[in-house]
Scaffold this motif. Structure first.
Motif, mmCIF file in Angstrom:
data_model
loop_
_atom_site.group_PDB
_atom_site.id
_atom_site.type_symbol
_atom_site.label_atom_id
_atom_site.label_comp_id
_atom_site.label_asym_id
_atom_site.label_seq_id
_atom_site.Cartn_x
_atom_site.Cartn_y
_atom_site.Cartn_z
ATOM 1 N N VAL A 1 0.835 -1.198 0.000
ATOM 2 C CA VAL A 1 0.000 0.000 0.000
ATOM 3 C C VAL A 1 0.870 1.248 0.000
ATOM 4 O O VAL A 1 0.605 2.212 -0.727
ATOM 5 N N VAL A 2 1.927 1.251 0.810
ATOM 6 C CA VAL A 2 2.846 2.395 0.842
ATOM 7 C C VAL A 2 3.467 2.606 -0.537
ATOM 8 O O VAL A 2 3.551 3.744 -1.029
ATOM 9 N N ARG A 3 3.873 1.530 -1.170
ATOM 10 C CA ARG A 3 4.469 1.638 -2.502
ATOM 11 C C ARG A 3 3.472 2.200 -3.508
ATOM 12 O O ARG A 3 3.811 3.082 -4.309
ATOM 13 N N ALA A 4 2.241 1.722 -3.465
ATOM 14 C CA ALA A 4 1.224 2.206 -4.406
ATOM 15 C C ALA A 4 0.925 3.689 -4.186
ATOM 16 O O ALA A 4 0.740 4.451 -5.143
ATOM 17 N N ALA A 5 0.870 4.099 -2.925
ATOM 18 C CA ALA A 5 0.611 5.511 -2.627
ATOM 19 C C ALA A 5 1.723 6.388 -3.188
ATOM 20 O O ALA A 5 1.467 7.442 -3.805
ATOM 21 N N ARG A 6 2.961 5.967 -3.008
ATOM 22 C CA ARG A 6 4.089 6.762 -3.514
ATOM 23 C C ARG A 6 4.109 6.794 -5.031
ATOM 24 O O ARG A 6 4.506 7.799 -5.632
ATOM 25 N N ASP A 7 3.706 5.695 -5.655
ATOM 26 C CA ASP A 7 3.632 5.687 -7.118
ATOM 27 C C ASP A 7 2.657 6.738 -7.630
ATOM 28 O O ASP A 7 2.786 7.226 -8.761
ATOM 29 N N ARG A 8 1.690 7.108 -6.794
ATOM 30 C CA ARG A 8 0.715 8.138 -7.171
ATOM 31 C C ARG A 8 1.143 9.537 -6.712
ATOM 32 O O ARG A 8 0.376 10.478 -6.841
ATOM 33 N N GLY A 9 2.332 9.623 -6.165
ATOM 34 C CA GLY A 9 2.805 10.913 -5.689
ATOM 35 C C GLY A 9 2.258 11.299 -4.330
ATOM 36 O O GLY A 9 2.344 12.460 -3.924
ATOM 37 N N LEU A 10 1.704 10.335 -3.606
ATOM 38 C CA LEU A 10 1.138 10.600 -2.287
ATOM 39 C C LEU A 10 2.170 10.295 -1.205
ATOM 40 O O LEU A 10 3.029 9.429 -1.369
ATOM 41 N N ASP A 11 2.059 11.016 -0.110
ATOM 42 C CA ASP A 11 2.961 10.829 1.011
ATOM 43 C C ASP A 11 2.277 10.018 2.106
ATOM 44 O O ASP A 11 1.100 10.221 2.402
#
Length: 370
Positions: free
Chosen positions: A287-297
């Motif tokens: 989930v952390v990886r997917a969030a970062r892929d979207r530019g989310l922190d």
């Protein structure tokens, strides 16, 4: 070592090191007898106690004796022959693959408890394309194991035939099952409270102001997934003001893996979730990886909660907020139940449920003001 009442006993130790099977260091550059002070410091006992253990003398509690033996192992000393236990028998431990760090943690804890009772554990790991659970069990029975511990095995899969466990009972092989209660199987079960774990996680996010929270879990045929889903829906209704139908739409079942977490995150982030509770720590890392892929922190834009809390999780980026399984307590209970069965004192065929613990770290934070 200073002058003390331990000197006579120390002489016994020095004498014993001249015998076959003497204590030797395995580390480089050290070939002499062990220093009592080093072992005593490592075990947090007196030098006199260390001397009594090393010389096989009575008057030392079993738990203290185990600490001294553990200190020997940690410091790299070989145990003298007189301290090497004869095995009380073989116990099988059947686990899933070991890439998920919670499984090695359970295996190590179970093996430590078994070793403390004099049993030799036989670890059997299921690998994709390798031996099946049934094949591993057959091999263990052929080798005359006294009992078997199953960790997250087919007993947790409601689509699997439970008759295999009844057949094992008919063959007179005691066993105990960890994670995944199945009422169709008559055996002692040891489980964490999966529903309570998710309620804790949702409650934590609710206190931080999150109102759109999703759940990422594994396939619904597994008992832990179903229990986590039920706990999530109840918590979402009571704590987040959702209807049951709304809550169920925010449950995403994929796989208990990093990749499964990534897939689930995509679906839940598309629905506007600011907080995601996961069925495992590996899923949470996905989930952390997917969030970062979207530019989310994480956690500024999305808060993430895992489940398991294996040793390395505190060192992820960010350190993962998670719900800790009480691995040591569960392992001790499972082995205790199995040894009672082996000793001819059957324990109740029911589920022993252990309470998890919320561990708050850096992957959760207050919801951002819009």
């Amino acid at each position: 070592m200073g002058e003390s009442a331990t000197d006579d006993n120390a002489a016994d130790v020095r004498a014993s090191t001249r015998e076959p099977g003497k204590i030797r260091t395995r580390g480089p550059g050290s070939g002499g007898a062990p220093r009592l002070s080093d072992i005593a410091g490592q075990a947090s006992v007196s030098e006199a106690t260390v001397s009594r253990v090393l010389n096989g003398k009575p008057g030392v509690a079993d738990t203290t004796r185990q600490r001294v033996l553990a200190a020997l192992d940690i410091l790299g000393y070989e145990r003298p022959v007189r301290l090497r236990q004869r095995s009380a028998g073989l116990i099988g431990l059947v686990t899933p693959e070991l890439t998920n760090p919670i499984f090695p943690a359970f295996a190590q804890s179970v093996e430590q408890v078994l070793a403390g009772h004099g049993y030799t554990p036989v670890l059997c790991t299921q690998l994709p394309g390798g031996a099946t659970e049934d094949e591993l069990v057959e091999q263990l029975v052929e080798r005359g194991v006294g009992g078997i511990v199953f960790l997250s095995g087919l007993h947790a899969d409601l689509s699997a035939d439970p008759a295999r466990y009844a057949a094992l009972t008919d063959r007179g092989v005691p066993f105990v099952l960890i994670n995944g209660y199945n009422e169709r199987i008559s055996a002692p079960f040891v489980s964490p409270d999966d529903s309570a774990a998710v309620r804790m996680a949702v409650g934590h996010l609710a206190e931080l102001g999150h109102r759109k929270v999703g759940l990422a879990i594994g396939p619904q045929r597994y008992v832990p997934s179903r229990r986590k889903r039920d706990g999530f829906v109840d918590a979402a209704v009571k704590l987040l003001g959702m209807t049951r139908a709304e809550a169920e739409l925010l449950v995403c079942s994929t796989l208990f893996s990093v990749e499964g977490g990534q897939v689930a995150a995509g679906a839940l982030l598309d629905q506007g979730c600011t907080g995601i509770v996961c069925g495992s720590d590996l899923m949470a890392l996905g989930v952390v990886r997917a969030a970062r892929d979207r530019g989310l922190d994480v956690p500024r834009d999305v808060s993430v909660v895992g489940f398991d809390d294996s040793q390395l999780i505190a060192f992820t980026d960010p350190p993962l907020t998670t719900v800790r399984q009480p691995v040591q307590a569960m392992a001790a209970a499972a082995v205790g139940a199995l040894l009672e069965e082996i000793g001819g004192s059957p324990v109740q065929r029911t589920e022993y449920v252990f309470q998890p613990e919320l561990v708050v770290r850096g992957s959760t934070a207050a919801v951002r003001a819009v």
